[in-house]
Write a protein that holds these residues in place. Structure first.
Motif, PDB file in Angstrom:
ATOM      1  N   VAL A  92       0.805  -1.214   0.000  1.00 40.33           N
ATOM      2  CA  VAL A  92       0.000   0.000   0.000  1.00 40.33           C
ATOM      3  C   VAL A  92       0.840   1.267   0.000  1.00 40.33           C
ATOM      4  O   VAL A  92       0.407   2.316  -0.497  1.00 40.33           O
ATOM      5  N   ASP A  93       2.063   1.186   0.532  1.00 39.48           N
ATOM      6  CA  ASP A  93       2.877   2.389   0.657  1.00 39.48           C
ATOM      7  C   ASP A  93       3.768   2.671  -0.546  1.00 39.48           C
ATOM      8  O   ASP A  93       4.454   3.697  -0.580  1.00 39.48           O
ATOM      9  N   ARG A  94       3.775   1.809  -1.559  1.00 41.19           N
ATOM     10  CA  ARG A  94       4.647   2.059  -2.711  1.00 41.19           C
ATOM     11  C   ARG A  94       4.247   3.316  -3.489  1.00 41.19           C
ATOM     12  O   ARG A  94       5.112   4.153  -3.808  1.00 41.19           O
ATOM     13  N   PRO A  95       2.976   3.509  -3.843  1.00 36.48           N
ATOM     14  CA  PRO A  95       2.612   4.758  -4.535  1.00 36.48           C
ATOM     15  C   PRO A  95       2.928   5.997  -3.696  1.00 36.48           C
ATOM     16  O   PRO A  95       3.325   7.036  -4.236  1.00 36.48           O
ATOM     17  N   MET A  96       2.758   5.899  -2.384  1.00 37.36           N
ATOM     18  CA  MET A  96       3.092   7.011  -1.502  1.00 37.36           C
ATOM     19  C   MET A  96       4.591   7.304  -1.549  1.00 37.36           C
ATOM     20  O   MET A  96       5.008   8.477  -1.583  1.00 37.36           O
ATOM     21  N   VAL A 175       6.151  11.573   5.359  1.00 39.45           N
ATOM     22  CA  VAL A 175       5.509  10.315   4.990  1.00 39.45           C
ATOM     23  C   VAL A 175       4.989   9.640   6.256  1.00 39.45           C
ATOM     24  O   VAL A 175       5.750   9.428   7.206  1.00 39.45           O
ATOM     25  N   LEU A 176       3.701   9.320   6.288  1.00 39.20           N
ATOM     26  CA  LEU A 176       3.115   8.548   7.377  1.00 39.20           C
ATOM     27  C   LEU A 176       3.212   7.078   6.993  1.00 39.20           C
ATOM     28  O   LEU A 176       2.494   6.607   6.118  1.00 39.20           O
ATOM     29  N   ALA A 177       4.116   6.368   7.644  1.00 36.49           N
ATOM     30  CA  ALA A 177       4.528   5.051   7.162  1.00 36.49           C
ATOM     31  C   ALA A 177       3.448   3.990   7.236  1.00 36.49           C
ATOM     32  O   ALA A 177       3.482   3.027   6.463  1.00 36.49           O
ATOM     33  N   GLN A 178       2.503   4.134   8.158  1.00 33.70           N
ATOM     34  CA  GLN A 178       1.486   3.095   8.328  1.00 33.70           C
ATOM     35  C   GLN A 178       0.114   3.602   7.902  1.00 33.70           C
ATOM     36  O   GLN A 178      -0.244   4.767   8.136  1.00 33.70           O
ATOM     37  N   ALA A 179      -0.659   2.723   7.275  1.00 33.45           N
ATOM     38  CA  ALA A 179      -1.977   3.109   6.760  1.00 33.45           C
ATOM     39  C   ALA A 179      -2.878   3.642   7.871  1.00 33.45           C
ATOM     40  O   ALA A 179      -3.681   4.555   7.648  1.00 33.45           O
ATOM     41  N   SER A 180      -2.734   3.099   9.073  1.00 35.83           N
ATOM     42  CA  SER A 180      -3.585   3.520  10.187  1.00 35.83           C
ATOM     43  C   SER A 180      -3.339   4.968  10.598  1.00 35.83           C
ATOM     44  O   SER A 180      -4.146   5.572  11.304  1.00 35.83           O
ATOM     45  N   MET A 181      -2.235   5.559  10.166  1.00 31.76           N
ATOM     46  CA  MET A 181      -1.894   6.931  10.523  1.00 31.76           C
ATOM     47  C   MET A 181      -2.629   7.974   9.678  1.00 31.76           C
ATOM     48  O   MET A 181      -2.619   9.155  10.021  1.00 31.76           O
ATOM     49  N   GLY A 190       1.154  22.794   8.493  1.00 32.35           N
ATOM     50  CA  GLY A 190       2.447  23.390   8.805  1.00 32.35           C
ATOM     51  C   GLY A 190       3.261  23.794   7.606  1.00 32.35           C
ATOM     52  O   GLY A 190       4.408  24.240   7.737  1.00 32.35           O
ATOM     53  N   GLY A 191       2.695  23.642   6.413  1.00 33.00           N
ATOM     54  CA  GLY A 191       3.411  24.026   5.207  1.00 33.00           C
ATOM     55  C   GLY A 191       4.174  22.895   4.554  1.00 33.00           C
ATOM     56  O   GLY A 191       4.573  23.005   3.391  1.00 33.00           O
ATOM     57  N   ILE A 192       4.408  21.809   5.272  1.00 35.51           N
ATOM     58  CA  ILE A 192       5.099  20.649   4.701  1.00 35.51           C
ATOM     59  C   ILE A 192       4.051  19.639   4.260  1.00 35.51           C
ATOM     60  O   ILE A 192       3.205  19.247   5.061  1.00 35.51           O
ATOM     61  N   PRO A 193       4.071  19.210   2.997  1.00 40.92           N
ATOM     62  CA  PRO A 193       3.093  18.209   2.549  1.00 40.92           C
ATOM     63  C   PRO A 193       3.194  16.927   3.382  1.00 40.92           C
ATOM     64  O   PRO A 193       4.295  16.487   3.725  1.00 40.92           O
ATOM     65  N   VAL A 194       2.038  16.355   3.702  1.00 43.16           N
ATOM     66  CA  VAL A 194       1.985  15.118   4.478  1.00 43.16           C
ATOM     67  C   VAL A 194       1.297  14.054   3.628  1.00 43.16           C
ATOM     68  O   VAL A 194       0.147  14.242   3.198  1.00 43.16           O
ATOM     69  N   LEU A 195       1.988  12.963   3.383  1.00 46.97           N
ATOM     70  CA  LEU A 195       1.456  11.899   2.537  1.00 46.97           C
ATOM     71  C   LEU A 195       1.074  10.687   3.378  1.00 46.97           C
ATOM     72  O   LEU A 195       1.806  10.292   4.288  1.00 46.97           O
ATOM     73  N   SER A 196      -0.061  10.097   3.050  1.00 46.95           N
ATOM     74  CA  SER A 196      -0.481   8.834   3.648  1.00 46.95           C
ATOM     75  C   SER A 196      -0.787   7.847   2.532  1.00 46.95           C
ATOM     76  O   SER A 196      -0.941   8.229   1.371  1.00 46.95           O
ATOM     77  N   SER A 197      -0.899   6.578   2.900  1.00 48.96           N
ATOM     78  CA  SER A 197      -0.912   5.540   1.871  1.00 48.96           C
ATOM     79  C   SER A 197      -2.261   4.992   1.419  1.00 48.96           C
ATOM     80  O   SER A 197      -2.364   4.512   0.279  1.00 48.96           O
ATOM     81  N   PRO A 198      -3.335   5.013   2.222  1.00 53.00           N
ATOM     82  CA  PRO A 198      -4.533   4.256   1.830  1.00 53.00           C
ATOM     83  C   PRO A 198      -5.131   4.637   0.477  1.00 53.00           C
ATOM     84  O   PRO A 198      -5.374   3.758  -0.361  1.00 53.00           O
ATOM     85  N   ARG A 199      -5.381   5.913   0.243  1.00 54.86           N
ATOM     86  CA  ARG A 199      -6.039   6.319  -0.996  1.00 54.86           C
ATOM     87  C   ARG A 199      -5.154   6.031  -2.208  1.00 54.86           C
ATOM     88  O   ARG A 199      -5.608   5.453  -3.211  1.00 54.86           O
ATOM     89  N   LEU A 200      -3.882   6.443  -2.136  1.00 55.04           N
ATOM     90  CA  LEU A 200      -2.973   6.218  -3.266  1.00 55.04           C
ATOM     91  C   LEU A 200      -2.809   4.733  -3.543  1.00 55.04           C
ATOM     92  O   LEU A 200      -2.784   4.296  -4.701  1.00 55.04           O
ATOM     93  N   GLY A 201      -2.686   3.952  -2.478  1.00 52.89           N
ATOM     94  CA  GLY A 201      -2.509   2.518  -2.651  1.00 52.89           C
ATOM     95  C   GLY A 201      -3.716   1.838  -3.247  1.00 52.89           C
ATOM     96  O   GLY A 201      -3.594   0.987  -4.142  1.00 52.89           O
ATOM     97  N   LEU A 202      -4.908   2.214  -2.774  1.00 53.03           N
ATOM     98  CA  LEU A 202      -6.123   1.594  -3.299  1.00 53.03           C
ATOM     99  C   LEU A 202      -6.313   1.918  -4.777  1.00 53.03           C
ATOM    100  O   LEU A 202      -6.659   1.041  -5.574  1.00 53.03           O
ATOM    101  N   LEU A 203      -6.084   3.166  -5.151  1.00 55.01           N
ATOM    102  CA  LEU A 203      -6.260   3.553  -6.550  1.00 55.01           C
ATOM    103  C   LEU A 203      -5.301   2.785  -7.459  1.00 55.01           C
ATOM    104  O   LEU A 203      -5.685   2.318  -8.536  1.00 55.01           O
TER     105      LEU A 203
END
Length: 221
Positions: A92-96, A175-181, A190-203
């Protein structure tokens, strides 16, 4: 049909909701195996390779066209097992990770579970090499977060993750390493982009499931 391999039942409603919002009509099959994470933490991810292979072979036999592994700790094992079986499998975290590499060279990785840190850093390095980019990865273990997650204190868990994210400086992306995050990213400005994995991974997994219409080369256990 897309199969999702989970190591916690909390992910089931999350991915059902994402499916309804992003890819309505996609059939999901949830495979929940908490023991895989327990053993991977105690003995290393490779210790669960055979069991993961058996789970994937079984779900392919029930019509899965692809598998998405929502556990960062065993994601690499799942991709390897899928490749050996001829079944498209995606962590799930590869696209992220790919998105993080594209965002900037200074990447901060936040994790609640120590066993997630090394696999996530290795994945980002892999995606950086694929993209031909130089990156620097800094990992942060959020203290006390996993204990809160395991005790069912979801609000405390997410608050701890969000607080750790607000402390990050000198990074181009978090990068939020775990999907639950993922929900911890909401409200962070805070101005720094924050990426999570569920949506990107599912798509990405849904696209694979749609494009792979047969598994004539699938090898069974």
């Amino acid at each position: 049909m897309l199969a999702l391999l989970h190591t916690s039942p909390v992910h089931v409603p999350v991915f059902d909701a994402l499916r309804d919002a992003e890819t309505p009509g996609l059939a999901l099959r949830h495979l929940v195996h908490p023991q895989l994470l327990d053993r991977a933490r105690a003995q290393g991810p490779k210790a669960v390779s055979a069991e993961v292979s058996a789970v994937l072979a079984d779900t392919a036999g029930h019509g899965a066209r692809a598998v998405l592994c929502t556990c960062s700790t065993i994601g690499a094992v799942t991709e390897t097992a899928g490749a050996a079986l001829g079944l498209p499998a995606l962590r799930v975290d590869r696209p992220m990770a790919a998105a993080a590499v594209a965002t900037g060279p200074r990447i901060a990785v936040l994790a609640a579970l120590e066993s997630t840190l090394a696999p996530t850093e290795a994945l980002i390095d892999e995606e950086a090499l694929r993209a031909g980019r130089e990156v620097g990865v800094r990992t942060v273990l959020v203290p006390g977060a996993w204990e809160r997650f395991e005790s069912g204190d979801t609000e405390g868990y997410l608050s701890a993750v969000a607080a750790a994210a607000r402390e990050v400086r000198d990074a181009d992306v978090i990068v939020l390493a775990q999907a639950s995050m993922a929900p911890a990213a909401e409200g962070l400005d805070g101005g720094i982009p924050v990426l999570s994995s569920p949506r990107l991974g599912l798509l990405a997994a849904a696209q694979r499931a749609a494009s792979d219409s047969s598994f004539s080369g699938l090898r069974t256990m």
